[in-house]
Scaffold this motif. Structure first.
Motif, PDB file in Angstrom:
ATOM      1  N   GLU A 255       0.772  -1.145  -0.118  1.00 25.93           N
ATOM      2  CA  GLU A 255       0.078   0.033  -0.128  1.00 25.93           C
ATOM      3  C   GLU A 255       1.069   1.329  -0.161  1.00 25.93           C
ATOM      4  O   GLU A 255       0.555   2.204  -0.862  1.00 25.93           O
ATOM      5  CB  GLU A 255      -0.857  -0.131   1.185  1.00 25.93           C
ATOM      6  CG  GLU A 255      -1.956  -1.175   1.009  1.00 25.93           C
ATOM      7  CD  GLU A 255      -2.881  -1.385   2.078  1.00 25.93           C
ATOM      8  OE1 GLU A 255      -3.898  -1.898   2.082  1.00 25.93           O
ATOM      9  OE2 GLU A 255      -2.648  -0.656   3.253  1.00 25.93           O
ATOM     10  N   ARG A 256       2.017   1.067   0.794  1.00 26.37           N
ATOM     11  CA  ARG A 256       2.754   2.529   0.580  1.00 26.37           C
ATOM     12  C   ARG A 256       3.330   2.566  -0.390  1.00 26.37           C
ATOM     13  O   ARG A 256       3.585   3.720  -1.310  1.00 26.37           O
ATOM     14  CB  ARG A 256       3.835   1.884   1.784  1.00 26.37           C
ATOM     15  CG  ARG A 256       5.475   2.499   1.281  1.00 26.37           C
ATOM     16  CD  ARG A 256       5.405   4.115   1.633  1.00 26.37           C
ATOM     17  NE  ARG A 256       6.613   4.706   1.211  1.00 26.37           N
ATOM     18  CZ  ARG A 256       7.910   4.573   1.744  1.00 26.37           C
ATOM     19  NH1 ARG A 256       8.102   3.778   2.696  1.00 26.37           N
ATOM     20  NH2 ARG A 256       8.804   5.254   1.374  1.00 26.37           N
ATOM     21  N   ILE A 257       3.847   1.369  -1.554  1.00 24.50           N
ATOM     22  CA  ILE A 257       4.615   1.587  -2.517  1.00 24.50           C
ATOM     23  C   ILE A 257       3.361   2.129  -3.539  1.00 24.50           C
ATOM     24  O   ILE A 257       3.741   2.784  -4.463  1.00 24.50           O
ATOM     25  CB  ILE A 257       5.044   0.022  -3.066  1.00 24.50           C
ATOM     26  CG1 ILE A 257       6.134  -0.445  -2.162  1.00 24.50           C
ATOM     27  CG2 ILE A 257       5.494   0.171  -4.539  1.00 24.50           C
ATOM     28  CD1 ILE A 257       6.810  -1.664  -2.618  1.00 24.50           C
ATOM     29  N   ILE A 258       2.297   1.712  -3.594  1.00 29.65           N
ATOM     30  CA  ILE A 258       1.158   2.097  -4.511  1.00 29.65           C
ATOM     31  C   ILE A 258       1.097   3.756  -4.311  1.00 29.65           C
ATOM     32  O   ILE A 258       0.769   4.139  -5.364  1.00 29.65           O
ATOM     33  CB  ILE A 258       0.006   1.529  -4.201  1.00 29.65           C
ATOM     34  CG1 ILE A 258      -0.016  -0.054  -4.900  1.00 29.65           C
ATOM     35  CG2 ILE A 258      -1.361   2.105  -4.834  1.00 29.65           C
ATOM     36  CD1 ILE A 258      -1.038  -0.932  -4.083  1.00 29.65           C
ATOM     37  N   ASP A 263       1.984   8.848  -6.637  1.00 36.47           N
ATOM     38  CA  ASP A 263       2.264  10.243  -6.343  1.00 36.47           C
ATOM     39  C   ASP A 263       3.321  10.842  -7.541  1.00 36.47           C
ATOM     40  O   ASP A 263       3.229  11.737  -7.736  1.00 36.47           O
ATOM     41  CB  ASP A 263       3.002  10.641  -4.926  1.00 36.47           C
ATOM     42  CG  ASP A 263       2.044  10.442  -3.729  1.00 36.47           C
ATOM     43  OD1 ASP A 263       1.143  10.351  -3.931  1.00 36.47           O
ATOM     44  OD2 ASP A 263       2.477  10.162  -2.668  1.00 36.47           O
ATOM     45  N   HIS A 264       3.931   9.701  -7.797  1.00 35.28           N
ATOM     46  CA  HIS A 264       5.029  10.151  -8.873  1.00 35.28           C
ATOM     47  C   HIS A 264       4.168  10.195 -10.474  1.00 35.28           C
ATOM     48  O   HIS A 264       4.575  10.965 -11.188  1.00 35.28           O
ATOM     49  CB  HIS A 264       6.100   9.061  -8.959  1.00 35.28           C
ATOM     50  CG  HIS A 264       7.134   8.912 -10.447  1.00 35.28           C
ATOM     51  ND1 HIS A 264       7.856   9.854 -10.416  1.00 35.28           N
ATOM     52  CD2 HIS A 264       7.030   8.389 -11.604  1.00 35.28           C
ATOM     53  CE1 HIS A 264       8.670   9.908 -11.501  1.00 35.28           C
ATOM     54  NE2 HIS A 264       8.033   8.968 -12.115  1.00 35.28           N
ATOM     55  N   ALA A 265       3.295   9.347 -10.619  1.00 39.19           N
ATOM     56  CA  ALA A 265       2.492   9.249 -11.747  1.00 39.19           C
ATOM     57  C   ALA A 265       1.829  10.446 -11.917  1.00 39.19           C
ATOM     58  O   ALA A 265       1.614  10.927 -13.149  1.00 39.19           O
ATOM     59  CB  ALA A 265       1.739   7.978 -11.713  1.00 39.19           C
ATOM     60  N   VAL A 266       1.167  10.879 -11.025  1.00 32.85           N
ATOM     61  CA  VAL A 266       0.201  12.178 -11.372  1.00 32.85           C
ATOM     62  C   VAL A 266       1.022  13.415 -11.438  1.00 32.85           C
ATOM     63  O   VAL A 266       0.531  14.509 -11.939  1.00 32.85           O
ATOM     64  CB  VAL A 266      -0.582  12.444 -10.218  1.00 32.85           C
ATOM     65  CG1 VAL A 266      -1.684  11.205 -10.104  1.00 32.85           C
ATOM     66  CG2 VAL A 266      -0.155  12.653  -8.705  1.00 32.85           C
ATOM     67  N   THR A 267       2.501  13.502 -11.084  1.00 33.82           N
ATOM     68  CA  THR A 267       3.280  14.681 -11.164  1.00 33.82           C
ATOM     69  C   THR A 267       4.225  14.483 -12.273  1.00 33.82           C
ATOM     70  O   THR A 267       4.716  15.646 -12.670  1.00 33.82           O
ATOM     71  CB  THR A 267       3.926  15.010  -9.901  1.00 33.82           C
ATOM     72  OG1 THR A 267       4.884  13.747  -9.574  1.00 33.82           O
ATOM     73  CG2 THR A 267       2.968  15.347  -8.843  1.00 33.82           C
ATOM     74  N   ARG A 268       4.247  13.417 -12.589  1.00 33.56           N
ATOM     75  CA  ARG A 268       5.272  13.243 -13.944  1.00 33.56           C
ATOM     76  C   ARG A 268       4.479  13.467 -15.244  1.00 33.56           C
ATOM     77  O   ARG A 268       3.540  12.822 -15.492  1.00 33.56           O
ATOM     78  CB  ARG A 268       5.893  11.727 -13.664  1.00 33.56           C
ATOM     79  CG  ARG A 268       6.961  11.404 -15.268  1.00 33.56           C
ATOM     80  CD  ARG A 268       8.169  12.048 -15.220  1.00 33.56           C
ATOM     81  NE  ARG A 268       9.088  11.558 -16.052  1.00 33.56           N
ATOM     82  CZ  ARG A 268      10.179  12.171 -16.631  1.00 33.56           C
ATOM     83  NH1 ARG A 268      10.305  13.631 -15.978  1.00 33.56           N
ATOM     84  NH2 ARG A 268      10.848  11.319 -17.465  1.00 33.56           N
ATOM     85  N   THR A 269       4.960  14.280 -15.983  1.00 41.55           N
ATOM     86  CA  THR A 269       4.505  14.436 -17.351  1.00 41.55           C
ATOM     87  C   THR A 269       5.304  14.081 -18.316  1.00 41.55           C
ATOM     88  O   THR A 269       6.388  14.033 -18.685  1.00 41.55           O
ATOM     89  CB  THR A 269       3.923  15.991 -17.679  1.00 41.55           C
ATOM     90  OG1 THR A 269       5.396  16.824 -17.603  1.00 41.55           O
ATOM     91  CG2 THR A 269       3.169  16.464 -16.548  1.00 41.55           C
ATOM     92  N   GLN A 270       4.781  13.375 -19.446  1.00 39.68           N
ATOM     93  CA  GLN A 270       5.295  12.992 -20.904  1.00 39.68           C
ATOM     94  C   GLN A 270       4.402  13.278 -22.121  1.00 39.68           C
ATOM     95  O   GLN A 270       3.056  13.073 -21.691  1.00 39.68           O
ATOM     96  CB  GLN A 270       5.767  11.651 -20.736  1.00 39.68           C
ATOM     97  CG  GLN A 270       6.977  11.166 -19.928  1.00 39.68           C
ATOM     98  CD  GLN A 270       8.250  11.836 -20.306  1.00 39.68           C
ATOM     99  OE1 GLN A 270       8.806  11.164 -21.483  1.00 39.68           O
ATOM    100  NE2 GLN A 270       8.853  12.922 -19.842  1.00 39.68           N
ATOM    101  N   PHE A 271       4.865  13.394 -22.951  1.00 43.06           N
ATOM    102  CA  PHE A 271       3.677  14.065 -24.242  1.00 43.06           C
ATOM    103  C   PHE A 271       2.817  14.834 -23.953  1.00 43.06           C
ATOM    104  O   PHE A 271       1.773  14.678 -24.340  1.00 43.06           O
ATOM    105  CB  PHE A 271       3.324  12.428 -24.792  1.00 43.06           C
ATOM    106  CG  PHE A 271       4.393  11.406 -25.092  1.00 43.06           C
ATOM    107  CD1 PHE A 271       5.196  11.866 -26.326  1.00 43.06           C
ATOM    108  CD2 PHE A 271       4.939  10.626 -24.323  1.00 43.06           C
ATOM    109  CE1 PHE A 271       6.210  10.888 -26.693  1.00 43.06           C
ATOM    110  CE2 PHE A 271       5.773   9.680 -24.735  1.00 43.06           C
ATOM    111  CZ  PHE A 271       6.472   9.841 -25.824  1.00 43.06           C
ATOM    112  N   GLY A 272       3.159  15.718 -23.074  1.00 43.24           N
ATOM    113  CA  GLY A 272       2.043  16.818 -22.551  1.00 43.24           C
ATOM    114  C   GLY A 272       0.891  16.559 -21.756  1.00 43.24           C
ATOM    115  O   GLY A 272       0.145  17.342 -21.434  1.00 43.24           O
TER     116      GLY A 272
END
Length: 387
Positions: A255-258, A263-272
């Motif tokens: 659950e911590r890793i998720i 947190d990383h996925a929503v702040t990391r942008t690629q292809f706009g």
């Protein structure tokens, strides 16, 4: 069992401790390979070393469901933090709790519950791992003493331990588990020494090493329960609790890793756009969430059944097998979602990936759990068929 309000308060307290003290200290612990002494003292003050030890001996006396609820929270931090007290609340004390003499309980349980003594469980040997009934360490009776000889390997918390629960063969004529007895052996006994702590793949801050017995004379009163040949049976009695404990820790870490992954996925942008919007990554997110939820449900169900007096040995194996495999998959997905950053220590994904790997090995490997489950299924099928 705790009432719901008390449990909720205790869970909230542990969650704050994990968020405010443990997670921020993870990098330091990994770098120094040691848990700061002030954090260990805070764990003592919170009662973590005595979660499952009866209240009459200074512990909290929690049932399995209540204990699992707390381990879900502790498990969110790097596993080394849990490891420092896990043997005290598990196999390092429960043999004495279940089968110890009144004198053994009075002598050791209050000190284990307070964290004054770190307990350690010495079973594994250089040539004895999963085949635990093949213990070679010997314990030969000599008047009012037993003389122990042998080497134990990969023993958790051994460098810090004040008390070892040692499995040794008291009857050389008996093959398998029937000749194995359990002893409560205090650190510092002449003839007892520990090896150099091992350098491990992960879980820095949790120390393991060899424990060596060379003509180590221990009083006959150290025989747990005062009866020879009962050591393996004593160990088996606490395995379901230990496996549910590990499963709960796996759930917490997953659950911590998720959370870290998202947190990383929503702040990391690629292809706009945010990578959280990429469908191929969303499959990883959804699979991780569903599998962690399933593992939590398995632990909670088996824990409630155990508290109700049911035999949950097979359910505990199911939960341990599924949860430990699950957290490995989640940790791997987290590295993948982080991309190149997942391979860099600063982001913690690689550390938690390495930490998670051990869960599939100790307290019985995945393959041992599969064997237990399959044999039980075959036995039930033969019973239904009248065979």
């Amino acid at each position: 069992m705790l009432d719901l309000e008390t449990r909720a308060q205790l869970v909230a307290t542990i969650r704050r401790f994990v968020d405010d003290r443990l997670i921020p200290a993870e990098a330091e612990v990994a770098e120094q390979d040691a848990i700061p002494s002030d954090i260990i003292q805070e764990m003592r003050d919170l009662g973590l070393f005595g979660l499952s030890i009866p209240e009459e001996f200074g512990g909290l006396g929690l049932g399995m469901a209540d204990k699992a609820a707390l381990i879900f929270e502790i498990g969110r931090a790097a596993p080394a933090f849990r490891s420092i007290f896990a043997t005290n609340v598990g196999i390092g004390s429960q043999g004495i709790v279940i089968d110890g003499t009144p004198e053994q309980k009075a002598a050791y349980l209050p000190r284990i519950a307070s964290g004054e003594l770190i307990g350690s469980f010495a079973l594994t040997e250089p040539d004895v791992g999963s085949d635990a009934g093949s213990v070679r360490t010997s314990a030969v009776r000599d008047g009012a003493f037993y003389v122990l000889n042998g080497t134990k390997r990969f023993i958790t918390n051994a460098p810090l331990a004040g008390l070892f629960t040692v499995m040794a063969r008291t009857d050389a004529t008996q093959k398998g588990a029937r000749g194995v007895s359990a002893f409560a052996v205090e650190a510092g006994m002449p003839g007892l020494s520990t090896g150099k702590p091992e350098k491990k793949m992960g879980q820095q801050g949790a120390h393991v090493c060899d424990v060596i017995f060379e003509n180590c004379r221990v009083p006959a009163s150290a025989l747990i329960g005062g009866v020879e040949g009962m050591g393996f049976k004593t160990a088996m009695k606490v395995l379901d609790k230990g496996r549910l404990h590990i499963a709960a820790a796996c759930v917490g870490l997953a659950e911590r890793i998720i959370d870290d992954m998202m947190d990383h996925a929503v702040t990391r942008t690629q292809f706009g756009k945010s990578i959280a919007d990429f469908q191929m990554l969303q499959v990883m997110f959804a699979d991780s969430r569903a599998e962690a939820y399933a593992a939590r449900a398995m632990v909670e169900d088996a824990a409630r059944r155990r508290d109700a007096g049911e035999d949950v040995s097979v359910l505990a194996s199911c939960a341990k097998m599924f949860a430990s495999e699950m957290v490995g998959r989640v940790a791997d997905r987290n590295v993948q979602v982080h991309g190149g950053a997942g391979y860099i220590r600063e982001y913690r994904a690689e550390q938690l990936f390495r930490d998670a790997r051990l869960f599939r090995i100790y307290e019985g490997t995945t393959q041992i759990q599969q064997g237990i489950i399959a044999r039980a299924m075959a036995s039930e099928a033969r019973e239904r068929a009248g065979l």
